[in-house]
Design an enzyme around this catalytic site. Structure first.
Site, PDB file in Angstrom:
ATOM      1  N   HIS A 186      37.400  38.546  56.232  1.00  0.00           N
ATOM      2  CA  HIS A 186      38.028  38.934  54.883  1.00  0.00           C
ATOM      3  C   HIS A 186      36.944  38.937  53.903  1.00  0.00           C
ATOM      4  CE1 HIS A 186      36.926  34.441  54.986  1.00  0.00           C
ATOM      5  NE2 HIS A 186      36.967  34.350  53.715  1.00  0.00           N
TER       6      HIS A 186
ATOM      7  N   HIS B 201      35.716  37.252  50.853  1.00  0.00           N
ATOM      8  CA  HIS B 201      35.311  36.328  50.119  1.00  0.00           C
ATOM      9  C   HIS B 201      33.694  36.604  50.185  1.00  0.00           C
ATOM     10  CE1 HIS B 201      38.825  33.243  49.982  1.00  0.00           C
ATOM     11  NE2 HIS B 201      38.736  34.243  49.098  1.00  0.00           N
TER      12      HIS B 201
ATOM     13  N   ASP C 212      31.143  34.832  50.559  1.00  0.00           N
ATOM     14  CA  ASP C 212      30.248  34.019  51.527  1.00  0.00           C
ATOM     15  C   ASP C 212      30.316  35.050  53.153  1.00  0.00           C
ATOM     16  OD1 ASP C 212      33.034  33.125  51.723  1.00  0.00           O
ATOM     17  OD2 ASP C 212      32.277  31.389  52.790  1.00  0.00           O
ATOM     18  N   HIS C 213      31.252  36.034  53.116  1.00  0.00           N
ATOM     19  CA  HIS C 213      31.360  36.737  54.322  1.00  0.00           C
ATOM     20  C   HIS C 213      30.936  38.163  54.163  1.00  0.00           C
ATOM     21  CE1 HIS C 213      33.835  33.450  56.518  1.00  0.00           C
ATOM     22  NE2 HIS C 213      33.820  33.203  55.433  1.00  0.00           N
TER      23      HIS C 213
ATOM     24  N   HIS D 112      44.966  32.160  55.751  1.00  0.00           N
ATOM     25  CA  HIS D 112      43.897  31.649  54.597  1.00  0.00           C
ATOM     26  C   HIS D 112      44.633  31.870  53.471  1.00  0.00           C
ATOM     27  CE1 HIS D 112      40.158  30.297  53.107  1.00  0.00           C
ATOM     28  NE2 HIS D 112      39.706  31.538  52.946  1.00  0.00           N
TER      29      HIS D 112
ATOM     30  N   ASP E 172      37.939  30.398  58.276  1.00  0.00           N
ATOM     31  CA  ASP E 172      38.745  30.482  57.200  1.00  0.00           C
ATOM     32  C   ASP E 172      40.209  30.366  57.423  1.00  0.00           C
ATOM     33  OD1 ASP E 172      36.678  31.156  54.511  1.00  0.00           O
ATOM     34  OD2 ASP E 172      36.175  31.305  56.413  1.00  0.00           O
TER      35      ASP E 172
ATOM     36  N   HIS F  41      31.116  27.436  60.198  1.00  0.00           N
ATOM     37  CA  HIS F  41      31.743  27.367  58.962  1.00  0.00           C
ATOM     38  C   HIS F  41      31.645  25.908  58.290  1.00  0.00           C
ATOM     39  CE1 HIS F  41      34.110  28.798  55.478  1.00  0.00           C
ATOM     40  NE2 HIS F  41      33.540  29.887  55.671  1.00  0.00           N
TER      41      HIS F  41
END
Length: 301
Positions: A61, A63, A65-66, A138, A206, A265
């Site tokens: 996805h 976000h 941090d990814h 998520h 997530d 994670h």
């Protein structure tokens, strides 16, 4: 043989002792990356692996941090004079998101091809990988991924000889080709036994636990699953923010009958993940907390 490396195990933000979650695999000269948070380049360098053979990048996805490490990675790959195409796979909106990030990496010497996921489950085959993307739960659209290296059936010399198939075609048939000569057609099923067990790795972060995750991970050699929270008083927080606890991940591993599970994670507030494993092992015995740079070589049985 499939090399698997968990480059980082952190969620939300990188820490001095924990990089953001990303996974890298190597098979037959082709590398695949899942997610690319801040610090992914450093993690690859520390592992001693190369950026140049990365042929596929999958995103769970969008976000930060990814995906926030992507522009720098693309620049590094470009500076290494890469010219081969790069395939990116991710939820709908992938091309728009990547092109926005490429404001600081506008010129690259290689083309990028985009595959945007829209179905509950989709399969892509490339460079010997069978990639199955499956939708998870998520607070934004998010996917997990199963990577499989399929293995054809064993070549049956006696069947090939009995069918009077010229030996010069055996290698081509063994590699899945259909051959025609003098009005005769020879197909792989004429000489190959049933498919043999391959290699399977499932990766998801997530998400809340869902039945589809267990289905996707069924009998995986390695299941890498988010365990955002380990503290028992964080269960309500996991539900609120659509994440998982160690114990929910372990239940999925048990239901999927996987060979091994690595947790990843982790919340920035979580320290000493190993201290919580006793209760995890009551649910699924072959589980362990992931660590940055942890790797394994998976081979055919």
């Amino acid at each position: 043989m499939l090399d698997v490396c968990l480059l980082g195990t952190g969620g939300m933000m990188p820490l001095p002792y924990r990089k953001l979650t990303a996974l890298m695999t190597r098979y037959n000269g082709h590398n695949l990356l899942i997610d690319c948070g801040e610090g992914t380049q450093v993690a690859v360098k520390e592992k001693g692996w190369s950026f140049h053979p990365i042929d596929v990048i999958c995103f769970t996805h969008y976000h930060a941090d990814h995906i926030s490490g992507l522009p720098g990675l693309l620049l590094t790959m470009g500076n290494a004079e890469r010219t081969e195409p790069l395939l990116m796979i991710g939820p709908k909106g992938l091309e728009r998101v990547v092109n926005a990030l490429r404001t600081i990496a506008p010129e690259l010497p290689f083309p990028i091809h985009f595959y945007e996921l829209s179905q509950k489950e989709e399969t892509i085959r490339i460079h010997g990988y069978k990639i199955t993307a499956f939708r998870v739960q998520h607070n934004v659209i998010c996917y997990g991924y199963t990577l499989e290296i399929e293995r054809k059936g064993k070549f049956d010399v006696e069947r090939a000889a009995a069918a009077d198939i010229p030996q010069k075609f055996w290698n081509r048939l063994q590699h899945g080709e259909t051959v025609e000569e003098s009005g005769r057609t020879f197909t792989p099923d004429m000489v190959l036994g049933p498919p043999r067990r391959g290699i399977k790795v499932t990766y998801c972060t997530d998400t809340r636990p869902t039945p589809l995750i267990a289905e996707a991970a069924k009998h995986a050699d390695l299941f890498i699953c988010e365990g955002m929270y380990a503290e028992k008083d964080k269960e309500a927080k996991a539900r609120q923010y659509k994440h998982m606890t160690f114990y929910e991940a372990a239940s999925l591993a048990a239901r999927a009958e996987v060979s091994e599970m690595w947790l990843t994670h982790f919340s920035p507030s979580l320290v000493h993940a190993e201290n919580y494993m006793k209760d995890v092992h009551k649910i699924f015995a072959n589980a362990s907390p992931g660590t940055d740079g942890r790797s394994v070589e998976l081979d055919f049985i």
